[in-house]
Scaffold this motif. Structure first.
Motif, PDB file in Angstrom:
ATOM      1  N   TYR B 120      31.783 115.571 -12.076  1.00  0.00           N
ATOM      2  CA  TYR B 120      29.507 116.499 -12.151  1.00  0.00           C
ATOM      3  C   TYR B 120      30.017 116.450 -10.573  1.00  0.00           C
ATOM      4  O   TYR B 120      29.574 118.043  -9.572  1.00  0.00           O
ATOM      5  CB  TYR B 120      28.940 115.562 -12.070  1.00  0.00           C
ATOM      6  N   SER B 121      30.383 115.859  -9.536  1.00  0.00           N
ATOM      7  CA  SER B 121      29.746 115.909  -7.748  1.00  0.00           C
ATOM      8  C   SER B 121      31.025 116.153  -6.978  1.00  0.00           C
ATOM      9  O   SER B 121      30.715 116.853  -6.707  1.00  0.00           O
ATOM     10  CB  SER B 121      29.935 114.458  -7.838  1.00  0.00           C
ATOM     11  N   SER B 122      32.452 116.255  -7.448  1.00  0.00           N
ATOM     12  CA  SER B 122      33.096 117.598  -7.373  1.00  0.00           C
ATOM     13  C   SER B 122      33.943 118.404  -7.049  1.00  0.00           C
ATOM     14  O   SER B 122      34.125 119.943  -6.595  1.00  0.00           O
ATOM     15  CB  SER B 122      35.055 116.304  -7.578  1.00  0.00           C
ATOM     16  N   LEU B 123      32.625 119.288  -7.867  1.00  0.00           N
ATOM     17  CA  LEU B 123      32.781 121.103  -7.829  1.00  0.00           C
ATOM     18  C   LEU B 123      31.192 121.505  -7.362  1.00  0.00           C
ATOM     19  O   LEU B 123      30.654 120.942  -7.507  1.00  0.00           O
ATOM     20  CB  LEU B 123      32.412 121.285  -9.393  1.00  0.00           C
ATOM     21  N   ASN B 124      31.432 122.126  -5.971  1.00  0.00           N
ATOM     22  CA  ASN B 124      30.501 122.546  -5.660  1.00  0.00           C
ATOM     23  C   ASN B 124      29.357 123.554  -6.513  1.00  0.00           C
ATOM     24  O   ASN B 124      29.653 124.838  -7.099  1.00  0.00           O
ATOM     25  CB  ASN B 124      31.210 123.356  -4.362  1.00  0.00           C
ATOM     26  N   ASN B 125      28.156 123.143  -6.567  1.00  0.00           N
ATOM     27  CA  ASN B 125      27.715 123.812  -8.019  1.00  0.00           C
ATOM     28  C   ASN B 125      26.877 125.396  -7.541  1.00  0.00           C
ATOM     29  O   ASN B 125      26.170 126.080  -8.569  1.00  0.00           O
ATOM     30  CB  ASN B 125      26.409 122.769  -8.501  1.00  0.00           C
ATOM     31  N   ARG B 126      26.886 125.960  -5.852  1.00  0.00           N
ATOM     32  CA  ARG B 126      26.388 127.004  -6.367  1.00  0.00           C
ATOM     33  C   ARG B 126      27.262 127.800  -6.036  1.00  0.00           C
ATOM     34  O   ARG B 126      26.899 128.952  -5.717  1.00  0.00           O
ATOM     35  CB  ARG B 126      25.468 127.074  -5.085  1.00  0.00           C
ATOM     36  N   MET B 127      28.689 127.581  -6.482  1.00  0.00           N
ATOM     37  CA  MET B 127      29.408 128.327  -6.841  1.00  0.00           C
ATOM     38  C   MET B 127      30.085 128.102  -7.969  1.00  0.00           C
ATOM     39  O   MET B 127      30.141 128.134  -8.508  1.00  0.00           O
ATOM     40  CB  MET B 127      30.768 128.138  -6.325  1.00  0.00           C
ATOM     41  N   GLN B 131      34.451 131.884  -8.073  1.00  0.00           N
ATOM     42  CA  GLN B 131      34.985 131.015  -7.029  1.00  0.00           C
ATOM     43  C   GLN B 131      35.774 129.841  -6.329  1.00  0.00           C
ATOM     44  O   GLN B 131      36.198 129.904  -5.865  1.00  0.00           O
ATOM     45  CB  GLN B 131      33.720 130.859  -6.415  1.00  0.00           C
ATOM     46  N   GLU B 135      38.873 129.802  -4.275  1.00  0.00           N
ATOM     47  CA  GLU B 135      38.926 129.720  -3.110  1.00  0.00           C
ATOM     48  C   GLU B 135      40.537 129.131  -2.350  1.00  0.00           C
ATOM     49  O   GLU B 135      40.402 129.513  -1.896  1.00  0.00           O
ATOM     50  CB  GLU B 135      37.813 128.047  -2.568  1.00  0.00           C
ATOM     51  N   ARG B 169      30.749 131.820 -14.852  1.00  0.00           N
ATOM     52  CA  ARG B 169      29.719 130.761 -14.579  1.00  0.00           C
ATOM     53  C   ARG B 169      29.983 130.212 -13.682  1.00  0.00           C
ATOM     54  O   ARG B 169      30.704 129.894 -12.798  1.00  0.00           O
ATOM     55  CB  ARG B 169      29.186 130.671 -16.277  1.00  0.00           C
ATOM     56  N   HIS B 172      27.165 124.021 -13.364  1.00  0.00           N
ATOM     57  CA  HIS B 172      26.309 123.366 -14.441  1.00  0.00           C
ATOM     58  C   HIS B 172      26.044 123.632 -16.264  1.00  0.00           C
ATOM     59  O   HIS B 172      24.831 123.540 -16.948  1.00  0.00           O
ATOM     60  CB  HIS B 172      25.136 123.518 -13.932  1.00  0.00           C
ATOM     61  N   GLU B 173      26.780 125.078 -16.610  1.00  0.00           N
ATOM     62  CA  GLU B 173      26.810 125.311 -17.850  1.00  0.00           C
ATOM     63  C   GLU B 173      28.035 124.171 -18.416  1.00  0.00           C
ATOM     64  O   GLU B 173      28.164 124.971 -19.817  1.00  0.00           O
ATOM     65  CB  GLU B 173      26.896 126.942 -17.454  1.00  0.00           C
ATOM     66  N   ARG B 179      34.496 120.476 -17.443  1.00  0.00           N
ATOM     67  CA  ARG B 179      33.897 120.793 -15.710  1.00  0.00           C
ATOM     68  C   ARG B 179      35.319 119.994 -15.203  1.00  0.00           C
ATOM     69  O   ARG B 179      35.942 120.471 -14.126  1.00  0.00           O
ATOM     70  CB  ARG B 179      33.268 119.703 -15.340  1.00  0.00           C
ATOM     71  N   ARG B 186      41.583 124.262 -10.305  1.00  0.00           N
ATOM     72  CA  ARG B 186      41.105 124.107  -9.418  1.00  0.00           C
ATOM     73  C   ARG B 186      42.722 123.243  -8.287  1.00  0.00           C
ATOM     74  O   ARG B 186      43.574 123.740  -7.387  1.00  0.00           O
ATOM     75  CB  ARG B 186      39.740 123.987  -8.871  1.00  0.00           C
TER      76      ARG B 186
END
Lengths: 301, 286
Positions: B120-127, B131, B135, B169, B172-173, B179, B186
């Motif tokens: 959950y927290s290891s992915l930047n949820n604004r990208m 991306q 990256e 997408r 969070h989807e 995830r 990645r």
């Protein structure tokens, strides 16, 4: 948002706390906020438009006498009456609003840029850099706000440019603290560590992965700083060390009208009302933004 | 023999027969300063990793087990140079990572990747997923054009069981298991040789755990990966790894072939750890 499109049979691990709730619908956000931020936005937008158009919509020349009567009350020709030099108060207020809005924007942009960079770097780098920035902020905070601004203007001389510099320096510490705090907490989040593990450089991490999360609270701080800048400009101009007469600002209009308060109180009341409305508007808007970006009030300065 | 004074056994020479060491950890220490209070008080040193030596051979999976707090994750962070170690060496493909400058280290990360515990927290949820997975390609300047990079992202998404359409997408989807697949994509997109899996499934449902583990095994063959698989779950490790190292209080108390270690544990702590596995004790004690 298309949360319903999940087709993979793998299920969510339930009970895991989610780091950040998925973005809410725009309509739902607006409904939660209520009318105050919207009203604030309307007032601020109105003043900005008026300020931008002032030279074209002023009914009279604000700098010269356009009436035969001093201290006249409101009339069809002079909506807000005339002042001691029989100038049109309404036109003077329109022109004065430009100063307020100009100072507000210049200070906000300066503080956002300088304070934002200092806060980001201090929070991200830590150690010696953080200590140095922290001490500078402490020194600035040790001097009471208006005294600091007065001292700076006294040193640099009056004028709109120096007013902007003084207010920016006064506002810098709060912005640095807010951005530094937010950076510290974002920096610890696992996706930043993941970014380092991928091999990203500091610039990319700061701009792409930390910056966007800090921007929200920085914007809230900047909006509240806008109100602060408008008020300080008015205060400095009222004290006669800000923007100089005859160029009108709401602050020096109040100051000028003060001597004749018993003769024509409206000359002070109109600019005072203008200031009050604008400040209320900006603060309503800022509170609304804060509810959106920083609902728990973690980074309040 | 008390657990604390246990000698550190050398890596088994037998396992090294004809195989190439890819990642070698030599006498690694990671110490943290712990202060009793802000002012004064004795500064104490916490030896999170206290002289660990490990060897990961090309193509194998080395398990690292131990109770939580024993220093597994500290070891992972230290050997990945995310928290630079206090002393010791980490030799990857013949080069000592501890002596690299920041630039060389960043370049090396392309070949040495990691899958994190928390999907959950290891992915930047604004990208977007595209991306996030793309990256590393941008960072390492892999792929000449955006189209080329997009194709590569689509290909790696496909091999972790997602579709190319998912690239548009946001995290969070997706569910937890999906995830973690994004996190794996990645890690794999730069075609690394070694992947450190730091408790990659412990945040997932049991039913999803098996799927992700199978995926990791399939990908190992497809991409010729070597894994350092860190877990507190002995039954997972038993299924997945070739050799295992048992960590206790910052040191490796025992290591060797997973069957040998788990059936005839030489160290008292390993025996305790095995006895604590649910369902196992009842079988051992008739």
């Amino acid at each position: 948002m298309r949360t319903s499109e999940l087709t993979d049979p793998t299920s969510t691990a339930e009970g895991l706390p989610e780091e950040e709730a998925p973005p809410r619908r725009r309509a739902a956000v607006l409904r939660e906020l209520g009318w105050m931020p919207l009203a604030g936005f309307a007032v601020v937008a109105f003043v900005i438009v008026v300020a931008a158009l002032a030279p074209w919509i002023m009914p009279h020349d604000p700098l010269v006498s356009t009436s035969t009567q001093r201290f006249a009350g409101p009339s069809a020709a002079h909506w807000f009456g005339t002042d001691g030099y029989s100038r049109d108060v309404f036109s003077r207020m329109l022109l004065g609003s430009r100063v307020s809005i100009f100072v507000g924007f210049v200070v906000t942009a300066t503080v956002l840029l300088v304070g934002g960079v200092l806060g980001l770097v201090a929070g991200y780098a830590g150690g010696l850099v953080d200590s140095i920035v922290g001490r500078i902020v402490d020194v600035l905070l040790a001097v009471p706000g208006i005294l600091l601004a007065i001292a700076i203007v006294a040193f640099l001389g009056p004028g709109i440019q120096n007013v902007c510099i003084a207010i920016s320096i006064h506002q810098l510490p709060a912005m640095v603290r807010v951005v530094r705090g937010a950076t510290l907490s974002v920096r610890k989040r696992p996706f930043v560590r993941a970014g380092r593990a991928v091999g990203m450089g500091h610039t990319r991490l700061l701009l792409r992965h930390i910056g966007p999360f800090v921007l929200g609270v920085a914007m809230v701080q900047a909006t509240l700083g806008f109100a602060d800048a408008v008020l300080y400009e008015a205060a400095l101009s009222y004290l006669g060390i800000g923007v100089q007469l005859p160029e009108p600002t709401w602050g020096n209009m109040i100051s000028e009208a003060q001597s004749f308060l018993t003769r024509q109180p409206l000359n002070a009341i109109f600019p005072g009302l203008g200031l009050t409305l604008l400040l209320l508007g900006v603060n309503f808007l800022g509170d609304g933004l804060r509810d959106v970006f920083d609902p728990e009030g973690r980074y309040r300065s | 023999m008390t657990i604390e004074n246990a000698p550190v056994p050398a890596p088994l020479a037998a396992a090294a027969n004809g195989r190439v060491p890819l990642l070698e950890v030599r006498d690694l220490h990671k110490h943290y300063r712990v202060h009793a209070s802000r002012w004064g008080g004795r500064a104490e040193t916490l030896r999170a990793v206290d002289g660990v030596s490990l060897t990961l051979y090309r193509g194998e999976t080395l398990g690292l087990v131990g109770e939580s707090g024993c220093g597994k994750s500290s070891l992972a962070n230290a050997l990945l140079m995310l928290d630079p170690p206090t002393s010791g060496q980490v030799v990857f493909a013949g080069q000592d990572l501890t002596r690299m400058n920041a630039r060389e280290m960043r370049r090396t990360r392309r070949r040495l990747q990691v899958v994190f515990q928390d999907p959950y927290s290891s992915l930047n949820n604004r990208m977007t997923v595209g991306q996030i997975v793309g990256e590393p390609l941008v960072v390492h300047r892999i792929g000449a054009t955006a189209t080329e990079r997009r194709d590569r992202v689509a290909q790696v998404l496909d091999s972790v069981g997602l579709s190319a359409r998912d690239a548009r997408r946001y995290p969070h989807e997706f569910s937890g298991g999906q995830r973690q697949r994004i996190g794996i994509a990645r890690a794999l997109v730069t075609r690394p040789e070694v992947v450190v899996c730091d408790e990659p499934v412990s945040a997932l449902d049991v039913s999803v755990q098996a799927q992700v583990l199978n995926l990791l095994q399939d990908l190992q063959e497809e991409y010729e990966l070597s894994y350092l698989f860190i877990s507190h779950d002995l039954s997972l490790v038993a299924q997945l790894v070739d050799r295992v190292a048992v960590m206790y209080r910052g040191t490796i108390v025992e290591q060797g072939d997973v069957r040998a270690v788990f059936t005839e544990p030489a160290h008292e702590y390993t025996r305790k750890l095995l006895a604590a596995v649910p369902g196992r004790r009842s079988r051992d004690r008739p």
